[in-house]
Design a protein around this motif. Structure first.
Motif, PDB file in Angstrom:
ATOM      1  N   ALA A 270      18.895  38.384  29.944  1.00 38.68           N
ATOM      2  CA  ALA A 270      19.453  37.548  29.908  1.00 38.68           C
ATOM      3  C   ALA A 270      18.727  36.963  28.452  1.00 38.68           C
ATOM      4  O   ALA A 270      17.037  37.240  28.407  1.00 38.68           O
ATOM      5  N   PRO A 271      18.907  35.292  27.553  1.00 35.33           N
ATOM      6  CA  PRO A 271      18.404  35.541  26.559  1.00 35.33           C
ATOM      7  C   PRO A 271      16.919  35.333  27.422  1.00 35.33           C
ATOM      8  O   PRO A 271      16.741  34.614  28.474  1.00 35.33           O
ATOM      9  N   LYS A 272      15.465  35.126  26.608  1.00 33.25           N
ATOM     10  CA  LYS A 272      14.382  34.551  26.854  1.00 33.25           C
ATOM     11  C   LYS A 272      14.310  33.211  26.645  1.00 33.25           C
ATOM     12  O   LYS A 272      14.422  33.421  25.679  1.00 33.25           O
ATOM     13  N   GLY A 273      13.306  32.492  27.359  1.00 30.76           N
ATOM     14  CA  GLY A 273      13.215  30.604  26.552  1.00 30.76           C
ATOM     15  C   GLY A 273      12.080  31.242  25.824  1.00 30.76           C
ATOM     16  O   GLY A 273      11.516  31.036  26.977  1.00 30.76           O
ATOM     17  N   GLU A 531      23.601  42.276  26.163  1.00 31.32           N
ATOM     18  CA  GLU A 531      24.359  40.706  26.676  1.00 31.32           C
ATOM     19  C   GLU A 531      25.388  41.159  25.716  1.00 31.32           C
ATOM     20  O   GLU A 531      26.378  41.273  26.508  1.00 31.32           O
ATOM     21  N   VAL A 532      26.101  41.755  25.297  1.00 29.50           N
ATOM     22  CA  VAL A 532      26.881  41.935  24.577  1.00 29.50           C
ATOM     23  C   VAL A 532      28.371  42.962  25.772  1.00 29.50           C
ATOM     24  O   VAL A 532      29.052  42.671  25.815  1.00 29.50           O
ATOM     25  N   GLU A 533      27.247  43.765  26.165  1.00 32.67           N
ATOM     26  CA  GLU A 533      27.652  44.956  27.042  1.00 32.67           C
ATOM     27  C   GLU A 533      28.243  44.489  28.255  1.00 32.67           C
ATOM     28  O   GLU A 533      28.929  44.446  28.660  1.00 32.67           O
ATOM     29  N   SER A 534      27.017  43.482  28.572  1.00 33.79           N
ATOM     30  CA  SER A 534      27.379  42.907  30.394  1.00 33.79           C
ATOM     31  C   SER A 534      28.497  42.070  30.023  1.00 33.79           C
ATOM     32  O   SER A 534      29.117  41.545  31.125  1.00 33.79           O
ATOM     33  N   GLU A 544      33.480  50.758  31.393  1.00 37.86           N
ATOM     34  CA  GLU A 544      32.323  50.955  30.728  1.00 37.86           C
ATOM     35  C   GLU A 544      32.271  50.124  29.211  1.00 37.86           C
ATOM     36  O   GLU A 544      33.048  50.415  28.720  1.00 37.86           O
ATOM     37  N   ALA A 545      31.559  49.848  28.881  1.00 37.86           N
ATOM     38  CA  ALA A 545      30.354  49.239  27.542  1.00 37.86           C
ATOM     39  C   ALA A 545      29.415  50.129  26.523  1.00 37.86           C
ATOM     40  O   ALA A 545      28.536  49.811  27.494  1.00 37.86           O
ATOM     41  N   ILE A 587      30.177  34.786  25.278  1.00 37.18           N
ATOM     42  CA  ILE A 587      28.817  33.948  24.497  1.00 37.18           C
ATOM     43  C   ILE A 587      28.767  33.197  23.192  1.00 37.18           C
ATOM     44  O   ILE A 587      29.008  32.082  23.070  1.00 37.18           O
ATOM     45  N   GLY A 588      30.058  34.157  23.068  1.00 38.89           N
ATOM     46  CA  GLY A 588      30.629  32.877  21.535  1.00 38.89           C
ATOM     47  C   GLY A 588      30.891  33.386  20.236  1.00 38.89           C
ATOM     48  O   GLY A 588      31.044  34.698  20.083  1.00 38.89           O
ATOM     49  N   PRO A 589      31.267  32.541  19.135  1.00 38.66           N
ATOM     50  CA  PRO A 589      31.820  33.767  17.872  1.00 38.66           C
ATOM     51  C   PRO A 589      30.982  34.675  17.306  1.00 38.66           C
ATOM     52  O   PRO A 589      31.329  35.784  16.836  1.00 38.66           O
ATOM     53  N   VAL A 590      29.288  34.927  17.439  1.00 39.49           N
ATOM     54  CA  VAL A 590      28.661  34.694  16.865  1.00 39.49           C
ATOM     55  C   VAL A 590      28.529  36.558  17.253  1.00 39.49           C
ATOM     56  O   VAL A 590      28.146  37.126  16.668  1.00 39.49           O
TER      57      VAL A 590
END
Ligand code: 6R9
Length: 649
Positions: A270-273, A531-534, A544-545, A587-590
């Motif tokens: 996941a994204p890191k803080g 992230e996108v794969e998950s 699978e992706a 995730i969002g449109p990006v």
């Protein structure tokens, strides 16, 4: 100087350059050989409540990685960005706000901004926010966002800004990671004439049962639309401000107290803080803002980045305001009402220093020279680019058509983790080569190493590492120091690994070649393919992706997705659209895929690892040159994928 095209940095345009080549060399040498002396001196550009006696205590050696700068000094960021300017420039404009609608703009003076920040700091205090608490912001590009960020710093709260283009799911995971008790948002955002339902997204995020620690939501009225309202939880910003006192002394903060968290993507998990602290960060962004762009008293500085990214933190807000500059905050997008918008804003507000992203330049360039020449941009003196490699064609167009072959371009390489600009030209000092970020800024020791960690000397290409600490470096991954050590200091012993590759030429200039890990850069937005794969494999129809980047004319990289469906599912165009919408929701449109290819099988090694190298080549349409495929479990999968390749937009 080698290489075919070299552009002078135009010292005559810069007029009062702070440095010349010799001075840069001397200062750079001192910043490396005597970092304590160099930084002790340059930290004096800030106001310290209590001076530091120690400058630097850092180690890049795992497992004891630690980074401390000015550790016994005390200061406050909002004091440095506001209070200390009141005497001499209280009436000067601190923020020029340009709305999405061309007719809407306003000037906010240092005194007005100071008053608003003090008031809002009292609003936060009244809601129980205390030093060290994490406050999440999910906001548009409006002055209230700057007010909220500065108010957090005033009372020692740690802000965590989440980009308004992220989905409720992505927002929720960031609120949870920071354990925020308070969220600040707006009713709606406004970009390119379209509204973004920020408050509704917050409401959606907060339906998650594990987010019950959020006690209050402060809502700025931006468009004034009716939004859902939870009595007892939701607070109207404007009403709370009207009642708050404007007297709020700045909290005395230790140089190493946390300043903000900002989430960023890596190759795994996941994204890191990313955690930044107070003294070193502000010293560095202040110094780099002044020197790189040749900022001088009275200049109007415009960085087009969103507050939701590091560039928005360091060079829309903290760098410029710590230097007493006038910073322009733009609510909208480059193509609304049309692609001449940036230059119309430059003309209207007489912008002197302009800092933007290659993706915007390419989009505007594609519309032709006429739009760029429709407005008067003669106020410009220095321009900058950041976020991704800038291709020489875009560089030259920017230089020639926008800057009228007059304004040097600062191609600045840096990262969320580095806090400030790391490899960059300095306006008025060094010659420019289109596509090269040129040389290290003060205190930065880049090096190139091969995959075994051997340093490459002279001209060559390799993995980009940084050998010693600089003051704006991130201190840790919020709540997970092991991950910090593992991600950045375990690939190459004793060095910070950037994740980027680079080439160094005979003149010692650096050319960033892009990420060497599984991170892609889409329109300057950084994303982990994992992230996108998950997100995709969490869809019930997907088995699978695999996600890779491919060259995209405007965005730099586009997102190419290979999907293996569950056996019972039919591959239809409707399902492709469903999957796109799914990623937007997760995730969002990006992160929305540009290309989806059905893949009955993916190329894997015998041990089951997906060979992304091959998938990248197919996506880029370079399949004549696939390299070694002998380790594949089933090489016929590759022929199938090539035969069914989807033409990329
Ligand atoms: C500030 C920012 C960081 C990644 C970085 C690199 C790429 C940034 C660049 C550049 C080539 C430049 N990058 N600037 N590549 N030339 N001038 O963008 O931070 O969002 O964390 O992205 O962006 O790959 O590693 P962040």
């Amino acid at each position: 100087m080698s290489a075919s095209t070299v552009y002078p940095s135009k010292a005559e345009i810069i007029q009062h350059s702070f440095l010349d080549e010799q001075k840069y060399q001397d200062l750079y040498r001192q910043s490396i050989t005597e970092p304590e002396k160099f930084w002790a001196e340059h930290a004096q550009r800030l106001d310290w409540f209590k001076p530091f006696s120690k400058v630097k205590d850092t180690s890049f050696h795992a497992p004891d990685v630690h980074i401390r700068w000015f550790e016994d000094g005390y200061l406050n960021v909002s004091h440095n960005c506001l209070d200390r300017h009141l005497e001499h420039r209280g009436d000067q404009t601190a923020i020029i706000w340009q709305g999405d609608d061309p007719s809407e703009h306003k000037h906010i003076s240092y005194r007005e901004l100071h008053t608003a920040v003090c008031r809002f700091a009292n609003v936060l205090k009244a809601q129980g926010v205390a030093k060290g608490d994490v406050v999440t912001l999910y906001m548009p590009m409006i002055p209230e966002t700057a007010v909220a960020m500065l108010a957090c710093t005033r009372i020692g709260a740690v802000h965590s800004v989440v980009f308004g283009g992220f989905s409720p799911e992505a927002l929720a995971s960031r609120i949870l990671n920071g354990r925020s008790k308070l969220v600040i948002t707006a009713d709606e955002g406004l970009r390119g004439g379209k509204t973004i339902p920020l408050k509704a997204n917050v409401d959606a995020a907060l339906t998650r049962s594990d987010l019950d620690m959020v006690e209050k939501v402060i809502v700025v009225k931006r468009t004034g639309v009716d939004v859902g309202w939870r009595e007892g939880r939701d607070i109207c910003y404007q009403e709370a401000m009207a009642q708050a006192s404007d007297d709020c002394p700045a909290e005395v903060m230790n140089a190493e107290d946390p300043l903000f968290i900002l989430y960023t993507s890596g190759s795994t998990g996941a994204p890191k803080g990313v955690l930044h602290t107070t003294g070193g960060y502000l010293t560095y962004v202040s110094l780099s803002h002044q020197y790189v762009f040749n900022y001088r008293e009275g200049d109007v500085f415009w960085c087009t980045a969103d507050f939701g990214w590091i560039t928005g933190h360091s060079y829309v807000l903290y760098g410029p305001l710590s230097n007493g500059a006038t910073t322009l905050v733009y609510e909208g997008v480059p193509n609304y009402p049309d692609l001449s918008r940036f230059w119309r804003i430059v003309e209207q507000h007489k912008v002197n220093l302009f800092y933007t992203a290659p993706t915007a330049i390419r989009a505007i360039m594609a519309a032709g020279d006429e739009l760029a020449q429709a407005a008067d941009s003669s106020s410009l003196r220095v321009m900058g680019s950041c976020g991704e490699p800038i291709n020489p064609e875009a560089w030259e167009w920017f230089y020639r058509v926008v800057g009228d072959s007059r304004c040097p371009i600062m191609d600045t390489w840096w990262q969320t983790e580095t806090g400030g600009i790391m490899i960059t030209p300095i306006a008025g000092v060094n010659d420019l080569k289109p596509g090269s970020a040129t040389r290290p800024f003060f205190g930065v020791q880049p090096a190139l190493v091969d995959n075994e960690g051997n340093e490459i000397s002279g001209a060559g290409e390799g993995n980009l590492i940084i050998k010693d600490s600089w003051p704006a470096q991130m201190r840790t991954v919020y709540g997970d120091h092991d991950r910090f050590v593992k991600t950045y200091f375990s690939t190459f012993t004793g060095a910070y690994f950037t994740g980027d590759g680079a080439r160094r030429d005979e003149d010692g200039y650096y050319w960033i070649t892009g990420r060497v890990d599984d991170v892609i850069n889409v329109s300057g937005h950084r994303m982990g393919t994992a992230e996108v794969e998950s997100a995709l494999v969490s869809h019930p129809k997907v088995a699978e992706a695999a996600v890779v980047g491919y060259p995209h004319a405007i965005k730099g990289q586009g997102i190419y997705v290979y999907i293996t469906l569950n056996v019972s599912e039919a591959p239809t165009d409707a399902l492709k659209e469903e999957l796109r919408q799914w990623v937007r929701k997760e995730i969002g449109p990006v992160a929305s895929p540009d290309v989806i290819q059905w893949a009955p099988g993916l190329p894997k090694t015998r041990s089951g690892k997906i060979m992304r190298r091959i998938l990248r080549k197919i996506a880029a349409d370079e399949h004549d040159n696939l390299g070694d495929v002998s380790t594949l479990a089933d090489p016929s999968v590759v022929d199938e994928l090539i035969a069914n390749r989807v033409g990329a937009p």
